[in-house]
Design a protein around this motif. Structure first.
Motif, short mmCIF file in Angstrom:
data_model
loop_
_atom_site.label_atom_id
_atom_site.label_comp_id
_atom_site.label_asym_id
_atom_site.label_seq_id
_atom_site.Cartn_x
_atom_site.Cartn_y
_atom_site.Cartn_z
N MET A 177 28.92 82.45 22.24
CA MET A 177 28.34 83.22 23.33
C MET A 177 27.83 84.55 22.80
SD MET A 177 30.17 84.73 26.77
CE MET A 177 30.91 86.08 25.84
N TYR A 178 26.64 84.92 23.25
CA TYR A 178 26.03 86.19 22.87
C TYR A 178 25.73 87.00 24.14
CZ TYR A 178 25.15 84.14 18.25
OH TYR A 178 25.29 83.55 17.03
N ARG A 179 26.03 88.29 24.09
CA ARG A 179 25.67 89.21 25.17
C ARG A 179 24.42 89.96 24.70
NH1 ARG A 179 28.83 93.13 26.08
NH2 ARG A 179 28.61 93.22 28.36
N LEU A 180 23.29 89.67 25.35
CA LEU A 180 22.00 90.12 24.86
C LEU A 180 21.19 90.80 25.96
CD1 LEU A 180 21.26 86.90 22.78
CD2 LEU A 180 22.09 89.08 21.90
N SER A 220 13.09 82.33 32.57
CA SER A 220 12.32 82.25 33.81
C SER A 220 12.62 80.99 34.61
CB SER A 220 10.82 82.31 33.49
OG SER A 220 10.41 81.16 32.77
N THR A 221 13.17 79.99 33.96
CA THR A 221 13.46 78.73 34.65
C THR A 221 14.95 78.51 34.91
OG1 THR A 221 13.47 77.57 32.51
CG2 THR A 221 11.40 77.60 33.74
N SER A 222 15.78 79.46 34.49
CA SER A 222 17.22 79.34 34.71
C SER A 222 17.61 80.13 35.95
CB SER A 222 18.01 79.85 33.50
OG SER A 222 17.69 79.10 32.34
N GLN A 264 24.37 89.37 35.98
CA GLN A 264 23.93 88.95 34.67
C GLN A 264 23.28 87.57 34.71
OE1 GLN A 264 27.22 89.26 31.86
NE2 GLN A 264 26.36 91.17 31.05
N ARG A 265 22.29 87.41 33.88
CA ARG A 265 21.63 86.11 33.74
C ARG A 265 22.39 85.32 32.66
NH1 ARG A 265 17.26 87.96 32.82
NH2 ARG A 265 15.95 87.41 34.61
N THR A 266 22.56 84.03 32.89
CA THR A 266 23.22 83.16 31.91
C THR A 266 22.27 82.03 31.54
OG1 THR A 266 25.41 83.63 32.84
CG2 THR A 266 25.19 81.66 31.46
N TYR A 276 25.63 97.06 26.94
CA TYR A 276 24.69 97.13 28.07
C TYR A 276 23.87 95.85 28.21
CZ TYR A 276 25.88 102.00 27.15
OH TYR A 276 26.56 103.16 26.90
N ALA A 277 24.48 94.72 27.90
CA ALA A 277 23.77 93.44 27.98
C ALA A 277 23.54 93.04 29.42
CB ALA A 277 24.58 92.35 27.26
N ASP A 278 22.41 92.36 29.65
CA ASP A 278 22.11 91.83 30.98
C ASP A 278 21.94 90.31 30.96
OD1 ASP A 278 19.71 91.50 29.69
OD2 ASP A 278 18.59 92.90 30.94
N THR A 279 22.12 89.72 29.78
CA THR A 279 21.93 88.28 29.64
C THR A 279 23.02 87.70 28.73
OG1 THR A 279 19.53 88.51 29.84
CG2 THR A 279 20.34 86.45 28.90
N VAL A 280 23.63 86.61 29.17
CA VAL A 280 24.63 85.91 28.36
C VAL A 280 24.00 84.61 27.88
CG1 VAL A 280 26.89 84.82 28.32
CG2 VAL A 280 26.54 86.93 29.62
N LEU A 281 23.97 84.42 26.57
CA LEU A 281 23.37 83.24 25.97
C LEU A 281 24.45 82.39 25.32
CD1 LEU A 281 20.08 83.04 23.94
CD2 LEU A 281 22.14 81.99 23.02
N HIS A 282 24.51 81.11 25.69
CA HIS A 282 25.47 80.17 25.12
C HIS A 282 24.72 79.21 24.18
CE1 HIS A 282 28.86 81.16 27.85
NE2 HIS A 282 27.88 81.49 28.69
N VAL A 283 25.22 79.06 22.95
CA VAL A 283 24.60 78.15 21.99
C VAL A 283 25.65 77.74 20.96
CG1 VAL A 283 23.80 80.08 20.56
CG2 VAL A 283 22.69 77.86 20.35
N LEU A 284 25.72 76.44 20.67
CA LEU A 284 26.61 75.91 19.62
C LEU A 284 28.03 76.46 19.73
CD1 LEU A 284 24.18 76.10 16.56
CD2 LEU A 284 24.77 74.07 17.88
#
Length: 341
Positions: A75-78, A94-96, A102-104, A64-72
């Motif tokens: 990818m994380y579904r958070l 807030s600035t992306s 979904q927010r990335t 039920y993630a609403d945000t995808v975070l990319h790092v190194l």
């Protein structure tokens, strides 16, 4: 699973219950129970069940993630509501720009070499639950501390990671800690204007640690000055215990101490040798040690090229409680070439 990192219980690591027990003992807290067994209130059991579900179903599997975070390159579904606990991630969200459902967001860590994938994953997991502490161990504690400092909003995790770093400094890894200290900006000696953390360039690999950087430097210094001579039995209060067939036990510890000190950055070397807490015998013994160390530093310390280190022994008790051993360094003068016209 998110990020393909096992953020959970592992053998040989500091467990969550151990952490909780330590906190309770430090604060003098006790739980009323029956026959010595602690009892949890229904509210506590319910809350822990919710947090457990959030960690496993939310962080580890990304349901039920609403945000995808990319790092190194991972990818994380958070979940934005959890990520907002971090001031860093809250600002990033807030600035992306958000397109679609979904927010990335992208976390750029190329300029933060102290933060590893494992360290970042543990810190992110801590936003969901303290179960993430089960993956904290001496090998990743500094990376976790760096990630927690970057994300913000988790002073307790910073405290746990810092304490593990402090306790893990030993003879085997002191070389790594000396490299870390060498990367720190030079501390003020009182003759110049101190540099505030926010004024440091972002290219500085240790800026992310904030005040913990200086604390870790002080811990390394304490290890060099107090703990290391004691561990090697090179001090005024103990006799050598390391034995060898050639009866060279008395020199073995001193040789190891010399080898380590030959790699210490100069400012730290000077502070350590001049410290009254550096008890390795008489003033003459400390002077002889510093002199031998400087000779060794000339051969193994390439960063000292162009500078000359010297040590002097002051007689007559210069300052009360001060050091009679003084280490200095001056730049060698470049030869001047005369050009005939």
């Amino acid at each position: 699973m998110n990020g393909h990192v096992d953020v959970g219980p592992s053998n040989g690591t500091l467990g969550l219950e151990d952490m909780r027990q330590e906190v309770h003992e430090n604060h003098g807290e006790t739980s009323n129970g029956v026959n010595g067994y602690a009892q949890s209130s229904p509210y506590q059991i319910h809350n822990e069940s919710i947090v457990h579900h959030l960690f496993h179903a939310g962080f580890q599997t990304g349901n039920y993630a609403d945000t995808v975070l990319h790092v190194l390159q991972n990818m994380y579904r958070l979940h934005a509501i959890i990520l907002s606990r971090s001031p860093f991630l809250a600002h990033l969200m807030s600035t992306s720009p958000q397109t679609g459902g979904q927010r990335t967001i992208y976390v750029q860590l190329e300029q933060e070499p102290e933060i590893t994938h494992e360290g970042f994953a543990i810190a992110m997991g801590y936003l969901y639950s303290a179960e993430s502490l089960n993956s904290l161990h001496p090998g990743n504690a500094r990376a976790v501390l760096a990630a927690a400092c970057l994300l913000g909003g988790m002073n307790d995790l910073c405290g746990y990671a810092y304490e593990m770093c402090r306790q893990s400094i030993n003879v085997e890894n002191i070389a790594e800690w000396l490299e870390f200290v060498e990367a720190l900006p030079a501390s003020s000696d009182g003759t110049s204007t101190p540099v505030e953390p926010q004024q440091l360039p972002r290219s500085d690999r240790t800026a992310v640690f904030g005040p913990y950087a200086q604390r870790l430097r002080d811990d390394v210094l304490h290890f060099l000055v107090v703990r290391l001579p004691s561990l090697l039995n090179v001090n005024a209060f103990s006799s050598p215990v390391m034995t060898h067939a050639d009866n060279g036990s008395a020199d073995t510890g001193r040789d190891t101490l010399l080898d380590i000190y030959s790699r210490v950055p100069f400012e730290l070397f000077k502070t350590a040798v001049e410290s009254p807490a550096f008890q390795i015998g008489s003033d003459q013994a400390r002077f002889k040690f510093a002199k031998d160390c400087i000779e060794l530093r000339k051969r193994v310390n390439a960063r000292g090229q162009g500078a000359e280190e010297t040590v002097v022994l002051a007689f007559g008790g210069g300052s009360v409680g001060g050091s009679t051993v003084h280490v200095t360094r001056k730049m060698r003068k470049r030869p001047l070439w005369k050009v005939n016209s």
